[in-house]
Design a protein around this motif. Structure first.
Motif, mmCIF file in Angstrom:
data_model
loop_
_atom_site.group_PDB
_atom_site.id
_atom_site.type_symbol
_atom_site.label_atom_id
_atom_site.label_comp_id
_atom_site.label_asym_id
_atom_site.label_seq_id
_atom_site.Cartn_x
_atom_site.Cartn_y
_atom_site.Cartn_z
ATOM 1 N N ILE A 72 0.820 -1.231 0.000
ATOM 2 C CA ILE A 72 0.000 0.000 0.000
ATOM 3 C C ILE A 72 0.855 1.283 0.000
ATOM 4 N N PRO A 73 1.860 1.386 0.892
ATOM 5 C CA PRO A 73 2.614 2.648 0.880
ATOM 6 C C PRO A 73 3.263 2.946 -0.469
ATOM 7 N N PHE A 74 3.800 1.912 -1.124
ATOM 8 C CA PHE A 74 4.487 2.143 -2.403
ATOM 9 C C PHE A 74 3.492 2.617 -3.465
ATOM 10 N N ILE A 75 2.330 1.959 -3.478
ATOM 11 C CA ILE A 75 1.331 2.331 -4.483
ATOM 12 C C ILE A 75 0.763 3.720 -4.188
ATOM 13 N N SER A 76 0.363 3.961 -2.941
ATOM 14 C CA SER A 76 -0.319 5.235 -2.651
ATOM 15 C C SER A 76 0.615 6.435 -2.793
ATOM 16 N N ILE A 77 1.868 6.285 -2.358
ATOM 17 C CA ILE A 77 2.783 7.433 -2.460
ATOM 18 C C ILE A 77 3.085 7.750 -3.931
ATOM 19 N N ARG A 78 3.268 6.710 -4.732
ATOM 20 C CA ARG A 78 3.537 6.954 -6.166
ATOM 21 C C ARG A 78 2.310 7.580 -6.856
ATOM 22 N N ILE A 79 1.114 7.054 -6.532
ATOM 23 C CA ILE A 79 -0.089 7.611 -7.176
ATOM 24 C C ILE A 79 -0.319 9.049 -6.702
ATOM 25 N N LYS A 80 -0.083 9.291 -5.424
ATOM 26 C CA LYS A 80 -0.256 10.654 -4.881
ATOM 27 C C LYS A 80 0.628 11.636 -5.660
ATOM 28 N N LYS A 81 1.879 11.241 -5.865
ATOM 29 C CA LYS A 81 2.819 12.104 -6.587
ATOM 30 C C LYS A 81 2.308 12.335 -8.021
ATOM 31 N N ALA A 82 1.838 11.267 -8.640
ATOM 32 C CA ALA A 82 1.338 11.383 -10.018
ATOM 33 C C ALA A 82 0.122 12.301 -10.074
ATOM 34 N N LEU A 83 -0.788 12.167 -9.120
ATOM 35 C CA LEU A 83 -1.990 13.011 -9.122
ATOM 36 C C LEU A 83 -1.611 14.477 -8.940
ATOM 37 N N GLU A 84 -0.655 14.723 -8.031
ATOM 38 C CA GLU A 84 -0.244 16.118 -7.796
ATOM 39 C C GLU A 84 0.419 16.718 -9.019
ATOM 40 N N GLU A 85 1.226 15.895 -9.700
ATOM 41 C CA GLU A 85 1.982 16.431 -10.834
ATOM 42 C C GLU A 85 1.153 16.532 -12.110
ATOM 43 N N THR A 86 0.226 15.598 -12.305
ATOM 44 C CA THR A 86 -0.466 15.577 -13.598
ATOM 45 C C THR A 86 -1.837 16.235 -13.584
ATOM 46 N N SER A 87 -2.499 16.234 -12.438
ATOM 47 C CA SER A 87 -3.927 16.548 -12.506
ATOM 48 C C SER A 87 -4.408 17.706 -11.650
ATOM 49 N N LYS A 88 -3.539 18.280 -10.830
ATOM 50 C CA LYS A 88 -4.019 19.288 -9.886
ATOM 51 C C LYS A 88 -4.625 20.507 -10.609
ATOM 52 N N ASP A 89 -3.945 20.988 -11.658
ATOM 53 C CA ASP A 89 -4.453 22.159 -12.391
ATOM 54 C C ASP A 89 -5.775 21.846 -13.088
ATOM 55 N N GLN A 90 -5.820 20.645 -13.689
ATOM 56 C CA GLN A 90 -7.057 20.257 -14.379
ATOM 57 C C GLN A 90 -8.208 20.121 -13.386
ATOM 58 N N TYR A 91 -7.882 19.623 -12.203
ATOM 59 C CA TYR A 91 -8.881 19.466 -11.142
ATOM 60 C C TYR A 91 -9.487 20.829 -10.782
#
Lengths: 249, 276
Positions: free
Chosen positions: B147-166
């Motif tokens: 879980i930590p490996f998956i959630s931390i990587r996805i969190k980083k991806a969401l922050e980098e790719t989607s925050k502005d679009q959100y």
């Protein structure tokens, strides 16, 4: 007769303990373009983002009163508020879909399923944003493949799909060349017949060219507001005078 | 002159470091492939362990299926929980203190040795809840580990790719949940799949957690979630630790590496499907 569409009273915005906007009182007139100018960090963008509460998404806290057509927005559902007050950001952020899907994303959310109606929303708003002629042959193209200027016009067209009354624009031309800037300015002058426009800009010449009113901000407060001639040639406040002189030089 | 010498020395140092990593990685893979390839045959892949002691002959089919099932099940559970955790942290958690606590907890969890996670899984699921040593209990234990490996990587991806679009979507009056489901997750899909691939690969390679909670020396293919199962890393551990067959161990390691690489490749291809 002046028709006030947006009335702001004692508006304050804080980020944690830091106060960004302090007691701003101002009104915006219907179907006019108001340009907000001022030095970097004076709170222009925060002010704009507070008008449809986008600032809250960044952790800002709003106090005071904002009324849209004499109805307070402070307790208005966000969906209704942002439907009425649309926003376009400094960097054009297109969704990672086709041009068509960018344009229909919001209407589909609001329940529009009729294909013909969706098509007409796409065409009508792309025309308003002066983009239709350039993209009409390839509406299924990925929006990210458009040029910077085209992306910014697409974002404005996308904002129009929810039929807002007011459009907020945060330095929409800051990353564009002269040709694209001129496109956007021409489009804004046409749009003001149907919408009230509030634009943040660092470009004083642009404010002169398109604005009906200019509002000068400094250190989180509104210093003064007037028509471009008053503000640029005969400002009342010495701070406005200094800023304009500084920018001219 | 001195500065130029320092620049060149630094450049040489970073080149050597980069090459060392490359050579070590290629070396490990080549050695395993060379040693393991010798025992690879249809019988090795598709039959059960045989011989006395068990495992000195025959194949590793039940272990391949067991590892795939435990890896995919933990990937599924870890993917759902990891994605939800990441979405909560990026888009819903407004209290900075809570956010920091959750991130610290994830980092602590990532730092716990797998053998301790295995012991925890054993105490909680097998001793505490009375679940059999099984595919289910092993997969849950592996889920906790990844879980930590998956959630931390996805969190980083969401922050980098989607925050502005959100933010742009919200500024159109669109709800958070619609934005996340229809815009943010599809946009970050390729990163989510890559994270999932790494998580599955990590769980398939773990020995200690499954050793305590579900893996056994010999069993058939599990027919239900509460059956025990054979696992490739545990089979490898037994072959080497009991001195049964080093050749078979290399063959098992070869198959494990190929499966892990294939899963990563599949996740990558699925994630990039729209781009292609």
């Amino acid at each position: 007769m002046r028709e006030v569409v947006l009335k702001i009273e004692d508006l304050c915005v804080d980020y944690g303990k830091k106060s960004i906007l302090k007691n701003i009182n101002v009104t915006f007139e219907k179907n006019k373009i108001t340009a907000i100018i001022g030095p970097s960090g004076c709170g222009k963008s925060t002010f704009l983002k507070s008008l449809n509460k986008t600032v809250e998404e960044y952790g800002g806290k709003i106090s005071g009163s904002i009324s849209l057509n004499n109805n307070s927005i402070m307790n208005m559902p966000l969906e209704k508020l942002r439907n009425s007050i649309g926003m376009v950001f400094q960097t054009p952020v297109v969704f990672p879909f086709s041009i068509y899907k960018n344009m229909t994303f919001a209407p589909i959310y609001y329940g529009e399923k009729n294909k013909e109606k969706l098509n007409s929303i796409v065409v009508e708003n792309l025309k308003k944003a002066c983009l239709y002629e350039e993209v009409k042959s390839d509406l299924n193209m990925q929006a990210s493949k458009l040029s910077g200027g085209q992306q910014q016009r697409l974002v404005i067209a996308r904002c129009l799909t929810v039929n807002p009354e007011i459009i907020l624009l945060d330095e929409p031309c800051s990353a564009l060349d002269i040709k694209n800037t001129s496109h956007i300015e021409k489009m804004l002058l046409e749009l003001k017949n149907d919408y009230t426009i509030i634009i943040v800009t660092h470009n004083l010449a642009q404010a002169k060219r398109i604005a009906d009113y200019v509002m000068y901000m400094e250190e989180g407060t509104m210093v003064e507001m007037g028509n471009p001639d008053e503000i640029f040639n005969n400002p009342v406040d010495s701070r406005t005078k200094e800023y304009i002189l500084y920018m001219k030089n | 002159m001195k500065n130029k010498f320092q620049d060149n020395l630094f450049k040489l140092w970073v080149i050597i470091s980069g090459l060392t990593i490359l050579i070590v990685t290629i070396g490990i893979f080549s050695y395993l492939l060379y040693k393991g390839f010798k025992v690879i045959s249809t019988e090795f892949i598709f039959s059960s362990p045989k011989g006395v002691p068990l495992g000195t002959e025959g194949g590793i089919f039940p272990a391949i299926v067991g590892s795939l099932l435990s890896g995919l099940l933990s990937g599924l559970l870890g993917g759902i929980l990891g994605l939800c955790t990441a979405v909560y942290l990026v888009f819903y958690c407004e209290n900075l203190t809570i956010k920091i606590y959750i991130l610290q907890a994830l980092q602590c969890l990532a730092g716990i040795p797998s053998v301790v996670i295995g012991l925890f899984g054993y105490s909680l699921l097998i001793v505490g809840f009375g679940i059999n040593k099984s595919l289910l209990s092993a997969s849950i234990t592996l889920t906790i580990m990844i879980i930590p490996f998956i959630s931390i990587r996805i969190k980083k991806a969401l922050e980098e790719t989607s925050k502005d679009q959100y933010i742009c979507s919200l500024s159109l009056g669109i709800s958070k949940s619609y934005t996340i489901v229809r815009l943010v997750i599809p946009n970050a899909f390729k990163y989510i799949m890559t994270s999932l691939g790494i998580g599955i690969a990590f769980s398939m390679g773990a020995t200690a957690p499954v050793m305590f909670t579900g893996a056994v020396i010999s069993s058939g293919i599990p027919s239900k979630l509460t059956d025990p199962f054979m696992s490739l890393p545990y089979h490898l551990y037994i072959l080497v630790n009991e001195g049964l067959s080093v050749d078979m161990a290399y063959g098992t390691a070869f198959v494990l590496i190929v499966i892990v690489l294939l899963i990563n490749l599949i996740c990558h291809l699925v994630g990039n499907y729209e781009d292609m």
